[in-house]
Design an enzyme around this catalytic site. Structure first.
Site: not given
Ligand code: NAD
Ligand code: UDP
Length: 316
Positions: A34, A75, A147
């Site tokens: 991360d 993720l 996105y």
């Molecule tokens: P979040 O922002 O809490 O988690 C994303 C994590 O990825 C963070 O810890 C961030 O620091 C890390 N990150 C981002 N870019 C990065 C990079 N370039 N290199 C390394 N780390 C990086 O969001 P979340 O809700 O936990 O989402 C996780 C995944 O699930 C994402 O890919 C998101 O698109 C997908 N998603 C989530 C939801 C939801 O409702 N929570 C819905 C659809 C898709």
């Protein structure tokens, strides 16, 4: 039997940290990668003393050398619409260049991979509920394009890698998921409403609140992701993960005010451009292929979320 090593990119985020925890509980070794952009160190602070857990601070957009793993959960990506305005290039490149780096890693280590795609690939959908066969209605140049379109290209890339390099990759189209460890200032609707209500502030409903979403509790979603990874014979599949129970944002606001016993009311603000008017997953494929469904009701999931936010916000 040898211990399974799982690499979780985005492991310090909301979903990722719950996934790391679940994998450790199952006896796996976990490598969390991360860049702590939208994730928090506190999300994984309770895991770092476990000798089976390794945290690597790295950005998947860069060519980083990672230890071998049998499973890769991808993720990593900022996910809040509030970040689409502030970090569009970061998001677009994380989901394209970053996804390519992880796919190359999966080829090199012969790992199985789960890619976290999103219901946003359906854009502002013209069919409801949305099945995996629906190609979506996305404004490629709009404020959500960085996105939506990069997640769509990420999916295309996974298909290309499957076809050319025979990578065993499965894609989850995740619908709105909520729970403890979302940042109160994340901008997404449930953490925003809950922290507003717990401070007796007015809840900011965008538009007239008639737009709908279907909310899934985090532990259900994590079980779905693990099932997608651990079920054999699913190479190349794309599956919606979410809860079918659709409701308006206005009714969500009323429910949160009521459950927090808050002295808040609702204030209306402008509906952001391209904000989808409806969203509801067709989850029949998940039921058929994974025997999975999201069981936690919104009432029970919100109770757990409110309790956790109350603890975090008012901790001494
Ligand atoms: P979040 O922002 O809490 O988690 C994303 C994590 O990825 C963070 O810890 C961030 O620091 C890390 N990150 C981002 N870019 C990065 C990079 N370039 N290199 C390394 N780390 C990086 O969001 P979340 O809700 O936990 O989402 C996780 C995944 O699930 C994402 O890919 C998101 O698109 C997908 N998603 C989530 C939801 C939801 O409702 N929570 C819905 C659809 C898709
Ligand atoms: N929303 C709202 N008030 C807020 C935050 C969000 O009314 O303070 C609305 C937003 O316009 C959208 C829905 O809640 O219609 C869900 O927004 P979120 O950002 O959580 O996720 P999205 O599904 O739009 O990606």
């Amino acid at each position: 039997m040898a211990t399974t090593v799982s690499l979780v990119a985005g492991g310090a985020g909301f979903l990722g940290s719950h996934l790391c925890e679940s994998l450790l509980d199952a006896g796996n070794e976990v490598v969390c990668v991360d860049n702590f952009g939208s994730g928090r160190r506190t999300n994984i602070s309770h895991l770092v003393d476990d000798h089976r857990f390794q945290s690597i601070e790295a950005d998947i957009r860069d060519a980083v050398t990672l230890p071998p793993a049998e499973e890769v959960y991808h993720l990593a990506s900022r996910a809040s619409p509030a970040d689409f305005t502030d970090f569009p290039v970061d998001i677009a490149l994380t989901n394209t260049r970053g996804t390519r780096n992880l796919l190359d890693y999966a080829v090199a280590t012969d790992a199985r991979m789960v890619y976290a795609s999103t219901s946003e690939v359906y854009g502002d959908p013209e069919v409801s509920p949305q099945p995996e066969t629906y190609n979506g209605n996305v404004n490629i140049r709009g404020p959500r394009g960085c996105y939506d379109e990069s997640k769509r290209f990420g999916e295309t890339l996974t298909v290309a890698y499957r076809d050319e390099y025979d990578v065993d990759i499965r894609t989850a189209r995740i619908f709105n998921t909520y729970g403890p460890r979302m940042r109160p200032d994340d901008g997404r609707v449930i953490p925003t409403f809950v922290s507003q209500a717990l401070h007796d502030e007015d809840l900011t409903v965008y538009g007239d609140g008639s737009q709908t979403r279907s909310f899934c509790y985090v532990t259900d979603l994590v079980n779905g992701l693990r099932s997608l990874m651990e079920t054999d014979g699913l190479a190349g599949e794309v599956i919606n993960l979410g809860r079918e129970n659709e409701r308006t944002i206005h009714s969500l606001a009323d429910m949160v005010i009521d459950m927090c016993d808050a002295n808040s009311t609702v204030v209306y603000e402008k509906l952001p451009e391209d904000d989808p008017l409806q969203r509801r997953p067709d989850t029949r494929k998940a039921a058929d292929l994974l025997s999975w469904q999201a069981d936690t009701t919104l009432q029970s999931g919100l109770e757990l979320t409110i309790e956790s936010f109350r603890g975090d916000l008012f901790a001494e």
